[in-house]
Design a protein around this motif. Structure first.
Motif, PDB file in Angstrom:
ATOM      1  N   ALA A   1      -3.833  16.414  -8.045  1.00 25.00           N
ATOM      2  CA  ALA A   1      -4.703  16.600  -8.927  1.00 25.00           C
ATOM      3  C   ALA A   1      -6.151  16.076  -8.691  1.00 25.00           C
ATOM      4  CB  ALA A   1      -4.235  16.068 -10.373  1.00 25.00           C
ATOM      5  N   PHE A   2      -5.958  14.958  -8.065  1.00 30.87           N
ATOM      6  CA  PHE A   2      -7.344  14.174  -7.496  1.00 30.87           C
ATOM      7  C   PHE A   2      -7.884  15.042  -6.472  1.00 30.87           C
ATOM      8  CE2 PHE A   2      -8.853  11.103  -4.415  1.00 30.87           C
ATOM      9  CZ  PHE A   2     -10.088  10.888  -4.992  1.00 30.87           C
ATOM     10  N   LEU A   3      -7.333  15.439  -5.629  1.00 33.38           N
ATOM     11  CA  LEU A   3      -7.827  16.237  -4.297  1.00 33.38           C
ATOM     12  C   LEU A   3      -8.532  17.545  -4.910  1.00 33.38           C
ATOM     13  CD1 LEU A   3      -8.179  15.125  -1.217  1.00 33.38           C
ATOM     14  CD2 LEU A   3      -6.576  13.981  -3.013  1.00 33.38           C
ATOM     15  N   ARG A   4      -8.057  17.900  -5.904  1.00 31.39           N
ATOM     16  CA  ARG A   4      -8.796  19.197  -6.162  1.00 31.39           C
ATOM     17  C   ARG A   4      -9.898  19.086  -6.631  1.00 31.39           C
ATOM     18  NH1 ARG A   4      -4.286  20.397 -10.398  1.00 31.39           N
ATOM     19  NH2 ARG A   4      -2.700  20.836  -9.209  1.00 31.39           N
ATOM     20  N   THR A   5     -10.391  17.859  -7.157  1.00 34.83           N
ATOM     21  CA  THR A   5     -11.668  17.529  -7.672  1.00 34.83           C
ATOM     22  C   THR A   5     -12.763  16.915  -6.538  1.00 34.83           C
ATOM     23  OG1 THR A   5     -11.190  14.912  -8.046  1.00 34.83           O
ATOM     24  CG2 THR A   5     -10.602  16.537  -9.774  1.00 34.83           C
ATOM     25  N   THR A   6     -12.164  17.087  -5.429  1.00 34.58           N
ATOM     26  CA  THR A   6     -13.160  16.401  -4.217  1.00 34.58           C
ATOM     27  C   THR A   6     -13.838  17.455  -3.535  1.00 34.58           C
ATOM     28  OG1 THR A   6     -11.300  16.561  -2.481  1.00 34.58           O
ATOM     29  CG2 THR A   6     -11.276  14.592  -3.794  1.00 34.58           C
ATOM     30  N   PRO A   7     -15.128  17.189  -2.871  1.00 33.82           N
ATOM     31  CA  PRO A   7     -15.963  18.170  -2.481  1.00 33.82           C
ATOM     32  C   PRO A   7     -15.256  19.023  -1.273  1.00 33.82           C
ATOM     33  CG  PRO A   7     -17.164  16.075  -2.553  1.00 33.82           C
ATOM     34  CD  PRO A   7     -15.576  15.709  -2.703  1.00 33.82           C
ATOM     35  N   PRO A   8     -15.338  20.217  -1.338  1.00 34.91           N
ATOM     36  CA  PRO A   8     -14.837  21.108  -0.294  1.00 34.91           C
ATOM     37  C   PRO A   8     -15.711  20.902   0.656  1.00 34.91           C
ATOM     38  CG  PRO A   8     -15.627  22.560  -1.984  1.00 34.91           C
ATOM     39  CD  PRO A   8     -15.803  21.129  -2.537  1.00 34.91           C
ATOM     40  N   VAL A   9     -15.195  20.968   2.101  1.00 38.95           N
ATOM     41  CA  VAL A   9     -16.161  21.159   3.219  1.00 38.95           C
ATOM     42  C   VAL A   9     -15.356  22.179   4.180  1.00 38.95           C
ATOM     43  CG1 VAL A   9     -16.665  19.914   5.078  1.00 38.95           C
ATOM     44  CG2 VAL A   9     -16.428  18.603   3.171  1.00 38.95           C
ATOM     45  N   MET A  10     -16.644  23.109   4.624  1.00 37.87           N
ATOM     46  CA  MET A  10     -16.297  24.137   5.569  1.00 37.87           C
ATOM     47  C   MET A  10     -16.511  23.494   6.891  1.00 37.87           C
ATOM     48  SD  MET A  10     -18.098  27.841   6.060  1.00 37.87           S
ATOM     49  CE  MET A  10     -16.808  28.471   4.602  1.00 37.87           C
ATOM     50  N   ARG A  11     -15.272  23.290   7.401  1.00 40.29           N
ATOM     51  CA  ARG A  11     -14.975  22.778   8.729  1.00 40.29           C
ATOM     52  C   ARG A  11     -13.781  23.435   9.608  1.00 40.29           C
ATOM     53  NH1 ARG A  11     -13.397  19.145  12.564  1.00 40.29           N
ATOM     54  NH2 ARG A  11     -14.970  18.004  13.880  1.00 40.29           N
ATOM     55  N   PRO A  12     -13.868  24.211  10.421  1.00 43.01           N
ATOM     56  CA  PRO A  12     -12.778  24.863  11.064  1.00 43.01           C
ATOM     57  C   PRO A  12     -11.957  23.666  11.740  1.00 43.01           C
ATOM     58  CG  PRO A  12     -14.682  26.477  11.727  1.00 43.01           C
ATOM     59  CD  PRO A  12     -15.053  24.825  10.986  1.00 43.01           C
ATOM     60  N   ASN A  13     -10.577  23.801  11.740  1.00 41.17           N
ATOM     61  CA  ASN A  13      -9.836  22.951  12.507  1.00 41.17           C
ATOM     62  C   ASN A  13      -9.877  23.310  13.767  1.00 41.17           C
ATOM     63  OD1 ASN A  13      -8.707  21.592   9.962  1.00 41.17           O
ATOM     64  ND2 ASN A  13      -7.458  23.396   9.501  1.00 41.17           N
ATOM     65  N   GLN A  14      -9.805  22.121  14.813  1.00 40.19           N
ATOM     66  CA  GLN A  14      -9.566  22.231  16.097  1.00 40.19           C
ATOM     67  C   GLN A  14      -8.094  22.351  16.600  1.00 40.19           C
ATOM     68  OE1 GLN A  14     -12.272  19.336  17.828  1.00 40.19           O
ATOM     69  NE2 GLN A  14     -11.708  19.740  19.755  1.00 40.19           N
ATOM     70  N   PRO A  15      -8.237  23.298  17.436  1.00 41.23           N
ATOM     71  CA  PRO A  15      -6.780  23.662  17.913  1.00 41.23           C
ATOM     72  C   PRO A  15      -5.988  22.161  18.552  1.00 41.23           C
ATOM     73  CG  PRO A  15      -8.172  25.347  18.557  1.00 41.23           C
ATOM     74  CD  PRO A  15      -9.162  24.232  18.045  1.00 41.23           C
ATOM     75  N   LYS A  16      -4.742  22.321  18.231  1.00 41.60           N
ATOM     76  CA  LYS A  16      -4.150  21.391  19.248  1.00 41.60           C
ATOM     77  C   LYS A  16      -3.815  21.574  20.749  1.00 41.60           C
ATOM     78  CE  LYS A  16       0.371  23.097  17.496  1.00 41.60           C
ATOM     79  NZ  LYS A  16       0.261  23.657  16.351  1.00 41.60           N
ATOM     80  N   LYS A  17      -3.792  20.631  21.612  1.00 42.52           N
ATOM     81  CA  LYS A  17      -3.448  20.984  22.953  1.00 42.52           C
ATOM     82  C   LYS A  17      -2.119  20.152  23.472  1.00 42.52           C
ATOM     83  CE  LYS A  17      -8.422  20.910  23.761  1.00 42.52           C
ATOM     84  NZ  LYS A  17      -9.609  20.325  24.294  1.00 42.52           N
ATOM     85  N   ILE A  18      -1.100  20.864  23.277  1.00 43.82           N
ATOM     86  CA  ILE A  18       0.221  20.586  23.737  1.00 43.82           C
ATOM     87  C   ILE A  18       0.577  20.870  25.216  1.00 43.82           C
ATOM     88  CG2 ILE A  18       2.696  20.522  22.869  1.00 43.82           C
ATOM     89  CD1 ILE A  18       1.038  19.472  21.006  1.00 43.82           C
TER      90      ILE A  18
END
Length: 298
Positions: free
Chosen positions: A129-146
């Motif tokens: 419920a709390f996290l729904r109220t936080t500002p959305p940020v458009m930032r693509p995730n960086q792929p992992k390197k396994i």
């Protein structure tokens, strides 16, 4: 408080956009539930693993290196395209407790789901419920390197089955005393993920619970926080421990730095926002942990 990538305590958070979840669940959360969620979020240390220092809060991108490769923390803002704004409550809670995304992909290997599994469902839903109220940020995730072949399909599942402990969630979160402190330390604050030494298999050595870790996350030394009087915090009073959690000030005049300083300050909330009763409960519980002689650092 965190450790090597296979068990790093980084703190995980829960996520959803206000409008999609309101549509899915029928009604928005109450102000009281949102406030409770912010408080529990702070008790995790503010999910700082998902925030690059001085970067956008919860937008991910923090780098973690390990023997298997490199991973980057993910965007856990309620952005619908690059965050987790389309996840349902059930999908989010399953990710926290099972370590899997809605598409089945593993949250690897830094998300300590076996520890967060010990959080009461009421607390998990409040964080949602709390996290729904936080500002959305458009930032693509960086792929992992396994770098290790078959790491995700063979080695990680085998390691989890053989070595990973799993906390058991209580029907309701304890509210007072040592039981409350234990809940906050073991499940919510996941202190053992940083402060417990690890074995050759990278599993936490629970025979030395909270005895310190010479090489913790980001190669930082994590101190012994058992009540050993010489190498731990046995000479600290309950009041001194509680004050440290809220202010970062040590009894000798030094101040918390590094990752401990981060979790005290938090992001949207941190340990500094805990009520004194909860900080005292944590201190009281730490006094009950078996003292272990294990000197870390100078």
């Amino acid at each position: 408080m965190r450790s090597d990538l296979l068990g790093a305590g980084l703190a995980v958070c829960l996520w959803l956009v206000w409008i999609p979840v309101a549509a899915a669940q029928g009604t928005p959360s109450s102000a009281a539930e949102v406030a409770r969620g912010r408080y529990v979020f702070g008790a995790t240390g503010g999910c700082g693993c998902h925030t690059v220092p001085k970067g956008q809060i919860n937008a991910g991108g923090r780098r973690y290196d390990g023997p298997f490769g490199t991973v980057y923390s993910t965007n856990i803002t309620p952005d619908r395209q690059t965050g987790i704004g389309t996840w349902t409550d059930e999908q989010t809670i399953a990710a926290i407790r099972l370590g899997r995304r809605p598409n089945g992909e593993r949250l690897l290997p830094v998300h300590p789901f076996t520890v967060f599994n010990g959080m009461a469902e009421e607390d998990l839903r409040a964080i949602v419920a709390f996290l729904r109220t936080t500002p959305p940020v458009m930032r693509p995730n960086q792929p992992k390197k396994i770098a290790v072949p078959l790491f995700e399909s063979v080695f990680l599942p085998a390691w989890l089955a053989a070595f990973a402990p799993r906390e058991t969630p209580p029907p309701k979160a304890p509210t007072i005393g040592v039981a409350r402190g234990e809940y906050l330390v073991r499940a919510v604050g996941h202190c053992g993920e940083c402060h417990t030494p690890r074995t050759m298999t990278m599993a936490t050595d629970n025979s030395r619970f909270l005895a310190g870790n010479a090489k913790g996350p980001e190669d930082q030394a994590m101190p012994n926080i058992t009540p050993d009087p010489d190498t731990g915090i046995g000479k600290w009073s309950v009041e001194e421990i509680a004050d440290y959690l809220g202010s970062g000030n040590k009894p000798d005049g030094d101040v918390a730095g590094g990752l401990m300083g981060e979790v005290i300050d938090g992001t949207l909330a941190g340990y500094k926002d805990l009520a004194k009763a909860d900080r005292l409960a944590i201190a009281q519980y730490l006094k009950t942990v078996p003292p272990i002689r294990n000197k870390i650092g100078k």
